[in-house]
Design a protein around this motif. Structure first.
Motif: not given
Length: 147
Positions: A85-110
């Motif tokens: 949609r217009g408010k998304h930061h990417l203008d092509k298909p993408f995934a919302w994902a829970q990403i666990q940064i290496d060395g962390s224990d709690i995933p973040m959404i990006h």
């Protein structure tokens, strides 16, 4: 004949006369992003949280032990956005994902720009794609991409 009540009116401008700062924890996280780095914070149970929190989720005590982390991680779960949609930061298909940064224990959404839904998978390694110009906002992480 009915009498009409007089309506009282007064011009009014709503304003906020204070300034909010990000504080020492979120401020450090955003400054690190500006410098193309990721920091987390260690909780009382030893878990590393990204983005960092000001207060411990277990004890509610203030947190202050920062941890430098890499700009890589693992997708824990995801949902594909076929039509951004217009408010998304990417203008092509993408995934919302829970990403666990290496060395962390709690995933973040990006966002993950994998190019195609068939290239997304739980457990895949991803790496930060930094914004061309970083300013100290979460959008300094333009998105993640397959590593």
């Amino acid at each position: 004949m009915s009498a009409q009540a007089e309506v009282l009116q007064q011009a009014f401008t709503l304003g906020f006369t204070y300034t909010r700062t990000t504080g020492p924890v979120v401020g450090r996280f955003l400054t690190a992003l500006r410098d193309r780095k990721i920091v987390g914070i260690k909780g009382s149970d030893g878990k590393v949280i990204v983005p960092p929190m000001e207060y411990d989720p277990v004890t509610a005590e203030e947190l202050s032990e920062f941890v430098d982390l890499p700009d890589t991680g693992v997708v824990k779960t995801w949902a594909w956005v076929k039509h951004p949609r217009g408010k998304h930061h990417l203008d092509k298909p993408f995934a919302w994902a829970q990403i666990q940064i290496d060395g962390s224990d709690i995933p973040m959404i990006h966002m993950v720009d994998a190019g195609d839904e068939s290239k997304m998978s739980t457990g895949m390694k991803v790496k930060v794609r930094w914004a061309d110009e970083t300013k100290g906002f979460i959008t300094d992480i333009a998105c993640f991409e397959p590593a």
